[in-house]
Design an enzyme around this catalytic site. Structure first.
Site, PDB file in Angstrom:
ATOM      1  CG  ASP A 194      -2.284   0.424   0.986  1.00 19.77           C
ATOM      2  OD1 ASP A 194      -2.454   1.529   0.458  1.00 19.77           O
ATOM      3  OD2 ASP A 194      -3.202  -0.338   1.307  1.00 19.77           O
ATOM      4  CG  HIS A 253      -8.988  -1.269   4.375  1.00 23.49           C
ATOM      5  ND1 HIS A 253      -8.722  -1.318   3.017  1.00 23.49           N
ATOM      6  CD2 HIS A 253      -8.624  -0.024   4.774  1.00 23.49           C
ATOM      7  CE1 HIS A 253      -8.223  -0.166   2.624  1.00 23.49           C
ATOM      8  NE2 HIS A 253      -8.155   0.648   3.672  1.00 23.49           N
ATOM      9  CG  ASP A 254     -11.454   2.012   3.330  1.00 22.95           C
ATOM     10  OD1 ASP A 254     -10.997   2.003   4.484  1.00 22.95           O
ATOM     11  OD2 ASP A 254     -10.825   2.438   2.345  1.00 22.95           O
ATOM     12  CG  ASP A 301      -4.758   5.692   0.675  1.00 26.97           C
ATOM     13  OD1 ASP A 301      -5.573   4.789   0.898  1.00 26.97           O
ATOM     14  OD2 ASP A 301      -4.790   6.805   1.254  1.00 26.97           O
ATOM     15  CD  GLU A 333      -8.866   4.390  -1.895  1.00 25.00           C
ATOM     16  OE1 GLU A 333      -9.763   3.993  -1.153  1.00 25.00           O
ATOM     17  OE2 GLU A 333      -7.926   5.116  -1.490  1.00 25.00           O
TER      18      GLU A 333
HETATM   19  C1  NOJ Z   1      -8.310   5.234   1.660  1.00 18.40           C
HETATM   20  C2  NOJ Z   1      -7.988   4.094   2.570  1.00 18.40           C
HETATM   21  O1  NOJ Z   1      -8.427   2.908   1.982  1.00 18.40           O
HETATM   22  C3  NOJ Z   1      -8.645   4.398   3.895  1.00 18.40           C
HETATM   23  O2  NOJ Z   1      -8.609   3.301   4.775  1.00 18.40           O
HETATM   24  C4  NOJ Z   1      -7.989   5.599   4.491  1.00 18.40           C
HETATM   25  O3  NOJ Z   1      -8.683   5.983   5.650  1.00 18.40           O
HETATM   26  C5  NOJ Z   1      -7.988   6.780   3.513  1.00 18.40           C
HETATM   27  N1  NOJ Z   1      -7.673   6.416   2.179  1.00 18.40           N
HETATM   28  C6  NOJ Z   1      -6.975   7.789   3.947  1.00 18.40           C
HETATM   29  O4  NOJ Z   1      -5.681   7.277   3.745  1.00 18.40           O
END
Ligand code: NOJ
Length: 569
Positions: free
Chosen positions: A101, A340-341, A209, A268
Site C-alpha cells: 500500500d 477494509h473500508d 491510496d 484507488e
Molecule cells: C483510503 C484508505 O483505503 C482508507 O482506509 C484511508 O482511511 C484513507 N484512504 C486515507 O488514507
C-alpha cells in the site's frame, strides 16, 4: 530470452490483507507480519497470485496505518524489516507476489517531513505541505477562518490552525494526516526514491491510496455549500486536479520504466469516471495498470456512506455494464465487493441469514467472471459477515467516531446514528480473521484488539477447507477457472437482462468459446428467460451441490434462491 509477461496481472487474483486483523503471532492481540507468513498456506490453497498488504509502516495509527510517520521503517507492532524480507521470500517461493500500500497523498503529522515543515515559515520543507493564512478579515482560529470551506472525508473541516506559525495546513482526512504538496518537485522526488527503495527490496508493485487527490486545483477555491452544515464540497478543488496525468506519467518514468522486471499498479480513485479511468489505465499512456472506482459502492447509499438506501440490482448491473463496456478496448477493470473500508459484502448485497452460503457464493460468481482483475478481501472468501455493535464503546474507526460526533452535534438521535454506523461503518470489515472455532478464532492467543465475531464458532476457515460446497471452495473454483480459461481473462463481456430486478447475467466470449454466467439475487425462485440451446451445455461451475449432475433443459428453466451457474458453449 523470452520477454517477461508485462501484463501478468490481467490473469491474476489479488488477496488483500489488513494486517492488524489477519493473524497475531506474538500474542499482543494485534496481527503482524510473522502471522501473515504463518498463514500463507491459506492463500496458496485459495490459489491467489498476489498479496496486497495494507500499510505496515511506522505510524501513530490514528487511521490504522494510513497515517505514515516513516515510509522506510516498519511499525514495531507489525514486526521488523527482517520479518518483512522473510514474508517476501516466502511469497516468492510459492510463486506469489507482494503489492504494498502506498499512501502518498498525505503523511502522518508525526512524519519528520511535517515536523520540519511546521517548525517555521522559512523551513526548506515548508512547501512540502499546503500552508495558508486564515481567510482575510477573519480572526485565525475562529469558525469560518479556514482558508477554504471544504469538508474533509471524515466529517471535519480540511484545515487546522498550527499555533507554531499561525497558519493553517490542509488535510483531507484527519488533522493528523496532512496533505503533501505534489506540486513541489522535491516531494515527488522523495516519493519516487522511496518507491524504488521498496522495489529494490523485492516488492512487486503498489496499491496507491486516494491517488487521484494528489493534484489539487492551485487556486484552492471554496466549494458549494453542503446542506445541513457550514462547510462546502471542495471536490472540484482537491480531486482529479490538472496535473494528475503528468504526475502519474512522471512516476512511471522515474520508478518503473527503466527497471528490469514487471510490476502491478492499482490506484484507488474515489469519484473516478469511466472516461478518466480509461485514460489512466490505457497502457499506451503509461500511468497505472488499473484503478478502483466506487460507483458500485454507492448504489445503496444516499448523501454519504452512512446514508443506507435499499439496493436495486438494476443499478448495480448498470454500473458494471458501463465499466465493462467503457474499458473494453483500452484500459482494465479491477473487480471488488469488499475491502477494509466497506462493510461485509454478504451482509450488504446478499443475505447473511438463511441464504448466507448461497448468497456469498452467488456474489462471488457474479463478480469474478467479469473482465478485470478480481480482489478478495480477507475473510470474504469465507463469507465473513458484519459484526454488530451496541454502543459507541465498540467503535474503533475514526471515520465512524467523527461521524457520530458531527451528527449528534447537529441534533440527530444517537441511537439512529449508531444504527447507521453498525450497518455501514468500516469496523465491520476489521474484525479478526476467523481461522477456527477456538476462543479467539485462532487469530490470537492474547486478547484481540477488537472482538472476534461470535459467529466464528461455525463460520471459520477450518470448517470450510474440505467442504466442496463451502464459500471458500467456490472462491477457489472461480480462481482456478480464471487461471485455466483464457475466455475469463481476455474474452469480451456483454451484460444481459439490464431491466430484470433479480437476475444478474452476462456472457463472455473469446474466439469459439462462450460462457454464460447467471445468478439469482433473490430468495425466490426465478424463471430464466434464455434460449434453450444453453440448456444442454456443460455447467462449468455452480453454487448448489450436485447442479452439474442435473444438467438438463429443465434445470436451465429456473434458478433457485441465490443460485449461480456458469454454462459453456
Ligand atoms: C483510503 C484508505 O483505503 C482508507 O482506509 C484511508 O482511511 C484513507 N484512504 C486515507 O488514507
Amino acid at each position: 530470452m523470452t520477454e517477461p509477461d508485462r501484463d501478468w496481472w490481467r490473469s491474476a487474483v489479488v488477496f488483500q490483507v489488513w494486517p492488524r486483523s489477519f493473524c497475531d503471532s506474538d500474542g499482543d492481540g494485534i496481527g503482524d507480519i510473522n502471522g501473515i507468513t504463518a498463514r500463507l498456506e491459506h492463500l496458496e490453497r485459495l490459489g491467489v497470485d498476489v498479496l496486497w498488504l495494507s500499510p505496515i509502516y511506522r505510524s501513530p495509527h490514528r487511521d490504522f496505518g494510513y497515517d505514515i510517520s516513516d515510509y522506510q521503517a516498519l511499525d514495531p507492532l507489525f514486526g521488523t524489516l527482517d520479518d518483512f524480507d522473510r514474508l517476501v521470500g516466502a511469497l516468492h517461493d510459492r510463486g506469489m507476489k507482494l503489492v504494498m500500500d502506498l499512501v502518498v497523498n498525505h503523511t502522518s503529522d508525526q512524519h519528520s517531513w511535517f515536523l520540519e515543515s511546521r517548525s517555521s515559515v522559512t523551513n526548506p520543507k515548508r512547501d512540502w505541505y499546503w500552508w495558508r493564512p486564515a481567510r482575510p478579515g477573519v480572526e485565525p482560529g475562529t469558525p469560518g477562518a479556514e482558508p477554504t470551506n471544504w469538508r474533509g472525508f471524515f466529517s471535519q473541516p480540511t484545515w487546522t490552525l498550527d499555533p507554531t506559525t499561525g497558519e493553517y495546513y490542509l488535510h483531507l482526512f484527519t488533522p493528523e494526516q496532512p496533505d503533501l504538496n505534489w506540486d513541489y518537485p522535491e516531494v515527488r522526488a522523495a516519493i519516487y526514491e522511496m518507491m524504488r527503495w521498496w522495489l529494490d527490496r523485492g516488492v512487486d508493485g503498489f496499491r496507491m491510496d486516494v491517488i487521484n487527490l494528489i493534484s489539487k486545483a492551485p487556486e484552492l477555491a471554496d466549494g458549494p455549500p453542503i446542506a445541513g452544515t457550514v462547510l462546502g464540497d471542495g471536490w472540484d478543488g482537491y480531486a482529479n486536479g490538472p496535473r494528475l496525468h503528468d504526475y502519474l506519467q512522471e512516476m512511471h518514468r522515474e520508478v518503473f520504466a527503466d527497471r528490469p522486471g514487471t510490476w502491478m499498479t492499482v490506484g484507488e480513485m474515489p469519484g473516478v469516471t469511466v472516461d478518466l479511468a480509461r485514460e489512466v489505465t490505457d497502457p499506451a499512456r503509461r500511468e497505472l495498470d488499473m484503478v478502483f472506482h466506487f460507483e458500485h459502492m454507492s448504489v445503496d447509499r444516499g448523501v454519504d456512506r452512512f446514508d443506507v438506501r435499499p439496493f436495486d440490482l438494476r443499478s448495480l448491473k448498470d454500473v458494471f455494464g458501463r465499466w465493462q463496456a467503457g474499458l473494453a478496448d483500452a484500459g482494465w477493470n479491477s473487480l471488488y465487493w469488499s475491502n477494509h473500508d466497506q462493510p461485509r459484502a454478504v451482509s450488504r448485497f446478499g443475505d447473511d441469514g438463511r441464504y448466507w452460503r448461497e448468497s456469498a457464493t452467488a456474489l462471488a460468481v457474479a463478480l469474478h467472471l467479469l473482465r478485470g482483475t478480481p480482489y478478495v478481501y480477507q475473510g470474504e472468501e469465507l463469507g465473513m459477515t458484519n459484526h454488530h455493535i451496541t454502543s459507541l464503546d465498540d467503535v474503533r474507526d475514526v471515520e465512524s467516531l467523527n461521524y457520530y460526533a458531527a451528527s449528534v452535534a447537529a441534533g440527530r438521535a444517537p441511537s439512529e446514528v449508531l444504527a447507521a454506523i453498525d450497518e455501514a461503518g468500516r469496523d465491520n470489515a476489521r474484525t479478526p480473521m476467523q481461522w477456527d472455532a477456538s476462543e479467539h478464532a485462532g487469530f490470537t492467543c492474547g486478547t484481540p484488539w477488537m472482538p472476534v465475531n461470535p459467529n466464528h464458532v461455525w463460520l471459520n476457515a477450518t470448517n470450510q477447507y474440505e467442504d466442496p460446497s463451502s464459500v471458500f471452495s467456490i472462491y477457489r473454483a472461480l480462481i482456478e477457472l480464471r487461471h485455466r480459461c483464457p475466455t475469463v481473462v481476455h474474452g469480451t463481456c456483454e451484460m444481459l437482462l439490464p431491466d430484470h430486478p433479480h437476475i444478474y447475467a452476462y456472457t463472455r466470449r473469446l474466439e469459439t468459446q462462450e460462457l454464460l454466467v447467471v445468478a439469482n439475487f433473490s430468495a425466490t425462485e426465478q424463471a430464466l428467460p434464455f434460449d434453450t440451446s444453453w440448456a444442454l451445455r456443460p455447467i462449468v461451475l455452480g453454487n448448489y451441490c450436485g447442479v452439474s449432475e442435473s444438467n438438463s433443459g429443465e434445470r436451465l428453466a429456473t434458478l433457485r434462491s441465490w443460485e449461480a451457474r456458469v454454462y459453456e458453449r
